[in-house]
Design a protein around this motif. Structure first.
Motif, PDB file in Angstrom:
ATOM      1  N   LEU A 118       1.383   6.252 -11.431  1.00 53.00           N
ATOM      2  CA  LEU A 118       0.884   6.348 -10.062  1.00 53.00           C
ATOM      3  C   LEU A 118       1.479   5.197  -9.275  1.00 53.00           C
ATOM      4  CD1 LEU A 118      -2.923   7.059 -10.710  1.00 53.00           C
ATOM      5  CD2 LEU A 118      -1.227   8.715  -9.909  1.00 53.00           C
ATOM      6  N   LYS A 119       1.872   5.474  -8.039  1.00 57.75           N
ATOM      7  CA  LYS A 119       2.404   4.421  -7.173  1.00 57.75           C
ATOM      8  C   LYS A 119       1.794   4.543  -5.789  1.00 57.75           C
ATOM      9  CE  LYS A 119       6.909   3.408  -9.278  1.00 57.75           C
ATOM     10  NZ  LYS A 119       8.365   3.261  -9.014  1.00 57.75           N
ATOM     11  N   ARG A 120       1.585   3.398  -5.161  1.00 56.62           N
ATOM     12  CA  ARG A 120       1.032   3.338  -3.816  1.00 56.62           C
ATOM     13  C   ARG A 120       1.726   2.205  -3.068  1.00 56.62           C
ATOM     14  NH1 ARG A 120      -2.404  -1.145  -3.385  1.00 56.62           N
ATOM     15  NH2 ARG A 120      -3.049  -2.021  -5.395  1.00 56.62           N
ATOM     16  N   PRO A 121       1.571   2.125  -1.741  1.00 59.19           N
ATOM     17  CA  PRO A 121       2.115   0.975  -1.017  1.00 59.19           C
ATOM     18  C   PRO A 121       1.204  -0.230  -1.185  1.00 59.19           C
ATOM     19  CG  PRO A 121       1.038   2.454   0.503  1.00 59.19           C
ATOM     20  CD  PRO A 121       0.993   3.129  -0.837  1.00 59.19           C
TER      21      PRO A 121
ATOM     22  N   TYR B  94      -5.954   0.812 -18.415  1.00 61.18           N
ATOM     23  CA  TYR B  94      -5.142   1.204 -17.257  1.00 61.18           C
ATOM     24  C   TYR B  94      -5.975   1.046 -15.988  1.00 61.18           C
ATOM     25  CZ  TYR B  94      -2.140   3.920 -14.177  1.00 61.18           C
ATOM     26  OH  TYR B  94      -1.336   4.319 -13.148  1.00 61.18           O
ATOM     27  N   TRP B  95      -5.350   0.452 -14.947  1.00 61.24           N
ATOM     28  CA  TRP B  95      -6.077   0.116 -13.727  1.00 61.24           C
ATOM     29  C   TRP B  95      -5.678   0.979 -12.540  1.00 61.24           C
ATOM     30  CZ3 TRP B  95      -9.931  -3.314 -12.105  1.00 61.24           C
ATOM     31  CH2 TRP B  95     -10.562  -4.010 -13.138  1.00 61.24           C
ATOM     32  N   PHE B  96      -4.947   2.062 -12.751  1.00 67.95           N
ATOM     33  CA  PHE B  96      -4.658   3.019 -11.682  1.00 67.95           C
ATOM     34  C   PHE B  96      -4.067   2.337 -10.446  1.00 67.95           C
ATOM     35  CE2 PHE B  96      -7.831   4.900 -14.404  1.00 67.95           C
ATOM     36  CZ  PHE B  96      -7.419   6.214 -14.562  1.00 67.95           C
ATOM     37  N   THR B  97      -3.042   1.523 -10.628  1.00 66.72           N
ATOM     38  CA  THR B  97      -2.272   0.764  -9.613  1.00 66.72           C
ATOM     39  C   THR B  97      -2.997  -0.486  -9.119  1.00 66.72           C
ATOM     40  OG1 THR B  97      -3.040   1.837  -7.555  1.00 66.72           O
ATOM     41  CG2 THR B  97      -1.279   2.945  -8.799  1.00 66.72           C
ATOM     42  N   PHE B  98      -4.196  -0.784  -9.620  1.00 64.78           N
ATOM     43  CA  PHE B  98      -4.938  -1.943  -9.140  1.00 64.78           C
ATOM     44  C   PHE B  98      -5.004  -3.058 -10.191  1.00 64.78           C
ATOM     45  CE2 PHE B  98      -6.468   1.514  -6.497  1.00 64.78           C
ATOM     46  CZ  PHE B  98      -6.454   0.946  -5.233  1.00 64.78           C
TER      47      PHE B  98
ATOM     48  N   ASN C 154       2.916  -5.151  -9.763  1.00 61.99           N
ATOM     49  CA  ASN C 154       3.057  -4.954 -11.211  1.00 61.99           C
ATOM     50  C   ASN C 154       3.851  -3.708 -11.537  1.00 61.99           C
ATOM     51  OD1 ASN C 154       1.564  -7.249 -11.804  1.00 61.99           O
ATOM     52  ND2 ASN C 154      -0.385  -6.144 -11.836  1.00 61.99           N
ATOM     53  N   GLY C 155       4.748  -3.310 -10.622  1.00 63.19           N
ATOM     54  CA  GLY C 155       5.519  -2.087 -10.812  1.00 63.19           C
ATOM     55  C   GLY C 155       4.810  -0.847 -10.350  1.00 63.19           C
ATOM     56  N   ASP C 156       3.700  -1.005  -9.632  1.00 58.35           N
ATOM     57  CA  ASP C 156       2.918   0.139  -9.174  1.00 58.35           C
ATOM     58  C   ASP C 156       3.075   0.402  -7.682  1.00 58.35           C
ATOM     59  OD1 ASP C 156       1.808   0.500 -11.718  1.00 58.35           O
ATOM     60  OD2 ASP C 156       0.236  -0.965 -11.321  1.00 58.35           O
ATOM     61  N   PHE C 157       4.031  -0.258  -7.026  1.00 63.38           N
ATOM     62  CA  PHE C 157       4.136  -0.159  -5.579  1.00 63.38           C
ATOM     63  C   PHE C 157       5.376   0.620  -5.163  1.00 63.38           C
ATOM     64  CE2 PHE C 157       1.686  -4.405  -4.936  1.00 63.38           C
ATOM     65  CZ  PHE C 157       0.506  -3.749  -5.268  1.00 63.38           C
ATOM     66  N   LEU C 158       5.271   1.285  -4.029  1.00 69.36           N
ATOM     67  CA  LEU C 158       6.386   1.968  -3.402  1.00 69.36           C
ATOM     68  C   LEU C 158       7.083   1.027  -2.426  1.00 69.36           C
ATOM     69  CD1 LEU C 158       4.622   5.350  -2.559  1.00 69.36           C
ATOM     70  CD2 LEU C 158       6.289   4.976  -4.373  1.00 69.36           C
ATOM     71  N   THR C 159       8.317   1.365  -2.089  1.00 73.93           N
ATOM     72  CA  THR C 159       9.025   0.581  -1.069  1.00 73.93           C
ATOM     73  C   THR C 159       8.600   0.999   0.332  1.00 73.93           C
ATOM     74  OG1 THR C 159      10.864   2.160  -1.171  1.00 73.93           O
ATOM     75  CG2 THR C 159      11.014   0.194  -2.557  1.00 73.93           C
ATOM     76  N   ARG C 160       8.091   2.215   0.476  1.00 74.24           N
ATOM     77  CA  ARG C 160       7.603   2.663   1.783  1.00 74.24           C
ATOM     78  C   ARG C 160       6.190   2.138   2.006  1.00 74.24           C
ATOM     79  NH1 ARG C 160       6.926   8.038   3.241  1.00 74.24           N
ATOM     80  NH2 ARG C 160       6.295   8.585   1.134  1.00 74.24           N
ATOM     81  N   ASN C 161       5.913   1.761   3.242  1.00 72.46           N
ATOM     82  CA  ASN C 161       4.595   1.263   3.609  1.00 72.46           C
ATOM     83  C   ASN C 161       3.831   2.312   4.406  1.00 72.46           C
ATOM     84  OD1 ASN C 161       4.908  -1.354   2.466  1.00 72.46           O
ATOM     85  ND2 ASN C 161       6.143  -1.973   4.221  1.00 72.46           N
ATOM     86  N   ALA C 162       2.549   2.100   4.526  1.00 71.26           N
ATOM     87  CA  ALA C 162       1.731   2.988   5.348  1.00 71.26           C
ATOM     88  C   ALA C 162       2.113   2.834   6.817  1.00 71.26           C
ATOM     89  CB  ALA C 162       0.246   2.673   5.145  1.00 71.26           C
ATOM     90  N   LYS C 163       1.995   3.940   7.558  1.00 71.73           N
ATOM     91  CA  LYS C 163       2.304   3.943   8.981  1.00 71.73           C
ATOM     92  C   LYS C 163       1.034   4.254   9.764  1.00 71.73           C
ATOM     93  CE  LYS C 163       7.115   5.396   8.361  1.00 71.73           C
ATOM     94  NZ  LYS C 163       8.146   6.412   8.714  1.00 71.73           N
ATOM     95  N   THR C 164       0.851   3.526  10.843  1.00 68.05           N
ATOM     96  CA  THR C 164      -0.361   3.670  11.643  1.00 68.05           C
ATOM     97  C   THR C 164       0.014   3.868  13.103  1.00 68.05           C
ATOM     98  OG1 THR C 164      -1.533   2.172  10.139  1.00 68.05           O
ATOM     99  CG2 THR C 164      -2.558   2.610  12.262  1.00 68.05           C
TER     100      THR C 164
ATOM    101  N   ILE D  22      -3.536   7.407  10.208  1.00 68.67           N
ATOM    102  CA  ILE D  22      -2.909   6.506   9.234  1.00 68.67           C
ATOM    103  C   ILE D  22      -2.256   7.385   8.166  1.00 68.67           C
ATOM    104  CG2 ILE D  22      -3.271   4.646   7.569  1.00 68.67           C
ATOM    105  CD1 ILE D  22      -5.809   3.914   9.105  1.00 68.67           C
ATOM    106  N   VAL D  23      -0.978   7.188   7.935  1.00 69.13           N
ATOM    107  CA  VAL D  23      -0.225   7.960   6.942  1.00 69.13           C
ATOM    108  C   VAL D  23       0.155   7.015   5.808  1.00 69.13           C
ATOM    109  CG1 VAL D  23       1.785   9.406   6.509  1.00 69.13           C
ATOM    110  CG2 VAL D  23       0.655   9.487   8.737  1.00 69.13           C
ATOM    111  N   THR D  24      -0.358   7.295   4.611  1.00 69.18           N
ATOM    112  CA  THR D  24      -0.142   6.431   3.448  1.00 69.18           C
ATOM    113  C   THR D  24       0.614   7.206   2.382  1.00 69.18           C
ATOM    114  OG1 THR D  24      -2.272   5.365   3.930  1.00 69.18           O
ATOM    115  CG2 THR D  24      -1.252   4.895   1.789  1.00 69.18           C
ATOM    116  N   PRO D  25       1.775   6.706   1.921  1.00 69.37           N
ATOM    117  CA  PRO D  25       2.548   7.435   0.901  1.00 69.37           C
ATOM    118  C   PRO D  25       2.061   7.123  -0.512  1.00 69.37           C
ATOM    119  CG  PRO D  25       3.766   5.507   1.622  1.00 69.37           C
ATOM    120  CD  PRO D  25       2.490   5.524   2.427  1.00 69.37           C
ATOM    121  N   TYR D  26       2.213   8.087  -1.394  1.00 70.45           N
ATOM    122  CA  TYR D  26       1.890   7.924  -2.813  1.00 70.45           C
ATOM    123  C   TYR D  26       2.937   8.675  -3.641  1.00 70.45           C
ATOM    124  CZ  TYR D  26      -2.679   6.337  -1.199  1.00 70.45           C
ATOM    125  OH  TYR D  26      -3.684   5.655  -0.575  1.00 70.45           O
TER     126      TYR D  26
END
Length: 315
Positions: free
Chosen positions: A174-177, A130-134, A186-196, A201-205
Protein backbone atom coordinates in the motif's frame (compact mmCIF):
# COMPACT_ATOMS: atom_id res chain seq x y z
CA UNK A 1 11.46 94.39 -53.92
CA UNK A 2 14.27 95.46 -51.70
CA UNK A 3 12.09 94.73 -48.65
CA UNK A 4 11.22 91.24 -49.95
CA UNK A 5 14.84 90.48 -50.58
CA UNK A 6 15.79 91.58 -47.10
CA UNK A 7 12.89 89.65 -45.45
CA UNK A 8 12.69 86.65 -47.77
CA UNK A 9 13.01 84.05 -44.98
CA UNK A 10 10.34 85.82 -42.96
CA UNK A 11 7.91 85.70 -45.88
CA UNK A 12 8.62 82.01 -46.52
CA UNK A 13 8.01 81.15 -42.86
CA UNK A 14 4.73 83.05 -42.88
CA UNK A 15 3.52 81.23 -45.99
CA UNK A 16 4.43 77.83 -44.51
CA UNK A 17 2.65 78.75 -41.29
CA UNK A 18 -0.51 79.73 -43.15
CA UNK A 19 -0.43 76.45 -45.11
CA UNK A 20 0.01 74.40 -41.95
CA UNK A 21 -2.82 76.30 -40.29
CA UNK A 22 -5.10 75.46 -43.21
CA UNK A 23 -4.19 71.78 -43.06
CA UNK A 24 -4.82 71.70 -39.30
CA UNK A 25 -8.24 73.27 -39.86
CA UNK A 26 -9.17 70.67 -42.49
CA UNK A 27 -7.97 67.84 -40.22
CA UNK A 28 -10.00 69.13 -37.29
CA UNK A 29 -13.13 69.39 -39.43
CA UNK A 30 -12.70 65.82 -40.75
CA UNK A 31 -12.19 64.42 -37.26
CA UNK A 32 -15.22 66.32 -36.05
CA UNK A 33 -17.30 64.59 -38.73
CA UNK A 34 -15.96 61.17 -37.65
CA UNK A 35 -16.73 61.99 -34.04
CA UNK A 36 -20.29 62.75 -35.00
CA UNK A 37 -20.58 59.39 -36.80
CA UNK A 38 -19.21 57.52 -33.76
CA UNK A 39 -21.61 59.39 -31.48
CA UNK A 40 -24.53 58.36 -33.68
CA UNK A 41 -23.41 54.70 -33.64
CA UNK A 42 -23.05 54.80 -29.85
CA UNK A 43 -26.50 56.30 -29.46
CA UNK A 44 -27.97 53.62 -31.75
CA UNK A 45 -26.27 50.78 -29.81
CA UNK A 46 -27.45 52.27 -26.52
CA UNK A 47 -31.02 52.39 -27.79
CA UNK A 48 -30.85 48.77 -28.95
CA UNK A 49 -29.58 47.72 -25.52
CA UNK A 50 -32.42 49.58 -23.82
CA UNK A 51 -34.96 47.98 -26.14
CA UNK A 52 -33.61 44.47 -25.51
CA UNK A 53 -33.38 45.04 -21.77
CA UNK A 54 -36.97 46.26 -21.59
CA UNK A 55 -38.42 43.27 -23.47
CA UNK A 56 -39.91 40.37 -21.51
CA UNK A 57 -38.84 36.78 -21.99
CA UNK A 58 -40.93 34.88 -24.47
CA UNK A 59 -43.14 32.42 -22.59
CA UNK A 60 -43.40 30.25 -25.69
CA UNK A 61 -46.56 28.88 -27.17
CA UNK A 62 -48.94 26.00 -26.56
CA UNK A 63 -46.42 23.55 -27.98
CA UNK A 64 -43.28 24.88 -26.29
CA UNK A 65 -43.66 26.45 -22.84
CA UNK A 66 -40.21 27.96 -22.30
CA UNK A 67 -40.88 29.11 -18.74
CA UNK A 68 -42.11 25.69 -17.61
CA UNK A 69 -39.21 23.98 -19.37
CA UNK A 70 -36.74 26.29 -17.61
CA UNK A 71 -38.32 25.46 -14.24
CA UNK A 72 -38.05 21.72 -14.89
CA UNK A 73 -34.41 22.03 -15.94
CA UNK A 74 -33.68 23.98 -12.77
CA UNK A 75 -35.25 21.21 -10.66
CA UNK A 76 -33.19 18.58 -12.48
CA UNK A 77 -30.01 20.62 -11.96
CA UNK A 78 -30.70 20.98 -8.23
CA UNK A 79 -31.39 17.25 -7.92
CA UNK A 80 -28.16 16.41 -9.75
CA UNK A 81 -26.19 18.82 -7.57
CA UNK A 82 -27.66 17.27 -4.41
CA UNK A 83 -26.81 13.72 -5.49
CA UNK A 84 -23.26 14.62 -6.49
CA UNK A 85 -22.69 16.56 -3.27
CA UNK A 86 -23.95 13.62 -1.19
CA UNK A 87 -21.70 11.21 -3.08
CA UNK A 88 -18.69 13.48 -2.60
CA UNK A 89 -19.64 14.34 0.95
CA UNK A 90 -16.88 15.26 3.38
CA UNK A 91 -15.22 12.17 4.83
CA UNK A 92 -16.47 10.98 8.20
CA UNK A 93 -13.17 11.91 9.82
CA UNK A 94 -13.11 13.02 13.46
CA UNK A 95 -12.14 16.65 13.90
CA UNK A 96 -10.32 18.41 16.72
CA UNK A 97 -8.00 15.46 17.18
CA UNK A 98 -5.07 15.71 19.54
CA UNK A 99 -2.00 13.54 19.95
CA UNK A 100 -3.63 11.24 22.50
CA UNK A 101 -6.92 10.41 20.82
CA UNK A 102 -5.31 10.13 17.37
CA UNK A 103 -2.76 7.68 18.77
CA UNK A 104 -5.62 5.61 20.25
CA UNK A 105 -7.56 5.69 16.97
CA UNK A 106 -4.48 4.77 14.88
CA UNK A 107 -3.55 1.80 17.08
CA UNK A 108 -7.14 0.54 17.23
CA UNK A 109 -7.51 0.79 13.45
CA UNK A 110 -4.23 -1.00 12.74
CA UNK A 111 -5.09 -3.74 15.23
CA UNK A 112 -8.54 -4.30 13.70
CA UNK A 113 -7.13 -4.53 10.16
CA UNK A 114 -4.48 -7.04 11.30
CA UNK A 115 -7.02 -9.20 13.13
CA UNK A 116 -9.39 -9.18 10.17
CA UNK A 117 -6.56 -10.22 7.82
CA UNK A 118 -5.73 -13.13 10.11
CA UNK A 119 -9.38 -14.13 10.38
CA UNK A 120 -9.95 -14.37 6.61
CA UNK A 121 -6.41 -15.57 5.79
CA UNK A 122 -5.24 -12.55 3.79
CA UNK A 123 -1.44 -12.42 3.78
CA UNK A 124 0.06 -9.01 4.61
CA UNK A 125 3.42 -7.69 3.38
CA UNK A 126 4.87 -8.25 6.85
CA UNK A 127 3.62 -11.29 8.74
CA UNK A 128 3.84 -9.63 12.14
CA UNK A 129 3.55 -5.93 12.75
CA UNK A 130 2.40 -4.47 9.42
CA UNK A 131 1.32 -0.85 9.91
CA UNK A 132 -0.54 -0.21 6.64
CA UNK A 133 1.78 2.70 5.55
CA UNK A 134 1.85 4.21 9.07
CA UNK A 135 5.01 2.49 10.33
CA UNK A 136 6.75 5.84 10.79
CA UNK A 137 4.07 6.82 13.33
CA UNK A 138 4.03 3.70 15.50
CA UNK A 139 6.38 5.17 18.11
CA UNK A 140 5.51 8.84 17.64
CA UNK A 141 4.58 10.93 20.64
CA UNK A 142 3.66 14.10 18.76
CA UNK A 143 1.89 13.90 15.40
CA UNK A 144 2.23 16.58 12.74
CA UNK A 145 -0.60 17.12 10.29
CA UNK A 146 -3.03 15.10 12.39
CA UNK A 147 -6.08 16.01 10.32
CA UNK A 148 -4.45 15.02 7.02
CA UNK A 149 -3.18 11.82 8.58
CA UNK A 150 -6.63 11.00 9.97
CA UNK A 151 -8.19 11.51 6.53
CA UNK A 152 -5.61 9.20 4.95
CA UNK A 153 -6.22 6.59 7.65
CA UNK A 154 -9.92 6.79 6.80
CA UNK A 155 -9.13 6.17 3.11
CA UNK A 156 -6.75 3.30 3.89
CA UNK A 157 -9.43 1.67 6.06
CA UNK A 158 -11.87 1.92 3.16
CA UNK A 159 -9.41 0.45 0.64
CA UNK A 160 -8.41 -2.41 2.95
CA UNK A 161 -12.06 -3.24 3.67
CA UNK A 162 -12.71 -3.52 -0.08
CA UNK A 163 -9.72 -5.85 -0.45
CA UNK A 164 -10.88 -7.97 2.48
CA UNK A 165 -14.45 -8.16 1.19
CA UNK A 166 -13.10 -9.29 -2.21
CA UNK A 167 -11.11 -12.03 -0.44
CA UNK A 168 -7.85 -11.21 -2.18
CA UNK A 169 -5.07 -13.69 -1.48
CA UNK A 170 -2.55 -11.18 -0.20
CA UNK A 171 -1.84 -7.47 0.05
CA UNK A 172 1.60 -6.89 -1.43
CA UNK A 173 1.90 -3.15 -0.87
CA UNK A 174 0.00 0.00 0.00
CA UNK A 175 1.27 3.48 -0.80
CA UNK A 176 -0.02 6.93 0.08
CA UNK A 177 1.32 10.51 -0.11
CA UNK A 178 3.07 11.89 2.98
CA UNK A 179 0.73 13.71 5.33
CA UNK A 180 3.41 16.36 5.93
CA UNK A 181 6.57 17.22 3.95
CA UNK A 182 8.83 15.97 6.76
CA UNK A 183 7.00 12.70 7.53
CA UNK A 184 9.61 9.88 7.59
CA UNK A 185 9.41 7.65 4.52
CA UNK A 186 9.65 3.89 5.05
CA UNK A 187 9.04 3.09 1.38
CA UNK A 188 5.29 3.53 1.74
CA UNK A 189 4.98 6.94 0.08
CA UNK A 190 4.12 8.06 -3.43
CA UNK A 191 5.90 10.85 -5.28
CA UNK A 192 2.56 12.48 -6.05
CA UNK A 193 1.02 14.64 -3.35
CA UNK A 194 -2.58 15.38 -2.52
CA UNK A 195 -4.18 18.26 -4.40
CA UNK A 196 -6.59 20.70 -2.81
CA UNK A 197 -8.85 23.37 -4.30
CA UNK A 198 -11.78 25.39 -3.00
CA UNK A 199 -14.19 22.46 -3.25
CA UNK A 200 -12.41 19.12 -2.96
CA UNK A 201 -9.30 17.23 -1.85
CA UNK A 202 -7.84 14.62 -4.22
CA UNK A 203 -5.48 12.12 -2.56
CA UNK A 204 -3.61 9.48 -4.61
CA UNK A 205 -3.04 5.90 -3.47
CA UNK A 206 -1.41 2.79 -4.92
CA UNK A 207 -2.56 -0.72 -4.02
CA UNK A 208 -0.85 -3.98 -5.01
CA UNK A 209 -2.46 -7.32 -4.23
CA UNK A 210 -2.58 -10.87 -5.53
CA UNK A 211 -5.54 -13.00 -6.52
CA UNK A 212 -7.42 -14.30 -9.53
CA UNK A 213 -9.50 -12.37 -12.05
CA UNK A 214 -12.59 -12.97 -9.91
CA UNK A 215 -10.97 -11.13 -6.98
CA UNK A 216 -10.03 -8.26 -9.30
CA UNK A 217 -13.66 -8.03 -10.45
CA UNK A 218 -14.89 -7.92 -6.85
CA UNK A 219 -12.35 -5.24 -5.96
CA UNK A 220 -13.46 -3.07 -8.89
CA UNK A 221 -17.09 -3.56 -7.88
CA UNK A 222 -16.25 -2.67 -4.30
CA UNK A 223 -14.52 0.54 -5.40
CA UNK A 224 -17.54 1.47 -7.50
CA UNK A 225 -19.93 0.92 -4.59
CA UNK A 226 -17.73 2.36 -1.83
CA UNK A 227 -18.96 5.14 0.43
CA UNK A 228 -15.63 6.85 -0.21
CA UNK A 229 -15.35 8.25 -3.72
CA UNK A 230 -12.47 6.36 -5.38
CA UNK A 231 -11.43 7.03 -8.97
CA UNK A 232 -9.36 4.28 -10.60
CA UNK A 233 -6.59 5.85 -12.68
CA UNK A 234 -4.73 2.77 -13.93
CA UNK A 235 -4.92 -1.01 -13.56
CA UNK A 236 -1.72 -3.03 -13.92
CA UNK A 237 -2.07 -6.82 -14.22
CA UNK A 238 0.71 -9.39 -14.37
CA UNK A 239 1.32 -12.95 -13.33
CA UNK A 240 2.39 -13.34 -9.72
CA UNK A 241 5.75 -15.08 -10.30
CA UNK A 242 5.34 -18.25 -8.29
CA UNK A 243 3.89 -19.20 -4.92
CA UNK A 244 2.71 -16.27 -2.87
CA UNK A 245 4.94 -15.50 0.08
CA UNK A 246 4.60 -13.02 2.88
CA UNK A 247 7.05 -10.55 1.34
CA UNK A 248 6.00 -10.74 -2.32
CA UNK A 249 9.31 -9.35 -3.51
CA UNK A 250 9.39 -10.97 -6.96
CA UNK A 251 7.26 -10.09 -9.97
CA UNK A 252 7.26 -12.13 -13.18
CA UNK A 253 6.32 -10.30 -16.42
CA UNK A 254 5.83 -6.54 -16.21
CA UNK A 255 2.23 -5.51 -15.50
CA UNK A 256 0.02 -4.86 -18.50
CA UNK A 257 -1.80 -1.56 -18.38
CA UNK A 258 -5.55 -1.57 -19.03
CA UNK A 259 -7.82 1.26 -20.08
CA UNK A 260 -11.55 1.61 -20.42
CA UNK A 261 -11.49 0.20 -23.95
CA UNK A 262 -9.50 -2.88 -22.94
CA UNK A 263 -6.25 -1.63 -24.48
CA UNK A 264 -3.37 -3.75 -23.28
CA UNK A 265 -5.63 -6.58 -22.26
CA UNK A 266 -5.15 -8.49 -25.48
CA UNK A 267 -1.95 -8.41 -27.47
CA UNK A 268 -1.91 -6.46 -30.70
CA UNK A 269 -1.12 -9.61 -32.66
CA UNK A 270 -4.42 -11.14 -31.55
CA UNK A 271 -6.89 -8.50 -32.69
CA UNK A 272 -4.52 -5.92 -34.08
CA UNK A 273 -4.92 -6.45 -37.81
CA UNK A 274 -2.77 -8.40 -40.27
CA UNK A 275 -0.16 -10.82 -38.97
CA UNK A 276 3.32 -10.51 -40.52
CA UNK A 277 4.08 -13.24 -43.02
CA UNK A 278 6.61 -15.80 -41.81
CA UNK A 279 9.35 -17.26 -43.94
CA UNK A 280 8.83 -20.79 -45.22
CA UNK A 281 9.95 -23.37 -42.70
CA UNK A 282 10.39 -20.83 -39.90
CA UNK A 283 9.20 -22.00 -36.50
CA UNK A 284 6.47 -19.85 -34.94
CA UNK A 285 7.57 -17.75 -32.03
CA UNK A 286 5.95 -18.72 -28.72
CA UNK A 287 3.44 -16.17 -27.44
CA UNK A 288 3.67 -14.71 -23.99
CA UNK A 289 0.90 -15.99 -21.72
CA UNK A 290 -2.12 -13.75 -21.39
CA UNK A 291 -2.34 -12.92 -17.69
CA UNK A 292 -6.10 -12.47 -17.72
CA UNK A 293 -6.95 -15.54 -19.80
CA UNK A 294 -4.54 -17.99 -18.16
CA UNK A 295 -6.18 -18.48 -14.76
CA UNK A 296 -3.00 -18.29 -12.72
CA UNK A 297 -2.50 -16.14 -9.68
CA UNK A 298 -2.24 -12.47 -10.67
CA UNK A 299 -0.35 -9.54 -9.20
CA UNK A 300 -2.53 -6.47 -9.62
CA UNK A 301 -1.57 -2.83 -9.06
CA UNK A 302 -4.25 -0.14 -8.87
CA UNK A 303 -3.57 3.57 -8.86
CA UNK A 304 -6.47 5.34 -7.18
CA UNK A 305 -7.58 8.84 -6.34
CA UNK A 306 -9.73 9.49 -3.30
CA UNK A 307 -11.98 12.51 -3.90
CA UNK A 308 -13.76 14.13 -1.00
CA UNK A 309 -15.49 17.47 -0.62
CA UNK A 310 -14.15 19.93 1.86
CA UNK A 311 -16.51 20.55 4.73
CA UNK A 312 -16.46 24.31 4.14
CA UNK A 313 -17.54 23.80 0.54
CA UNK A 314 -20.61 21.77 1.36
CA UNK A 315 -23.75 23.87 1.06
Amino acid sequence: MAWFKKNLWFVVICLVGVALLGLATLFALSQSDKGGVVALELADATQQYKDLNSKKELPGDQKNNNIETAKQENIRLQDFSTRVTSYLAPANVPTNLNNLNFSVRLNESISKMRLEAARINVILPITNGYWFTFASQKSAVEYKGIQNMAAQLYDIEGIVKILYDARVHSIAQLKRPPATPDEPNNGDFLTRNAKTNDSAIVTPYEVTFTGFSSELARVMQGLANATNCFVVRTVGVGQAGGPTSAKLTTIAPPPMMMNQFGGGRYGGDRYGGMMPQMAAGAAPKPKAPNALLDENKLRITLQLDSVRMQAAAKK
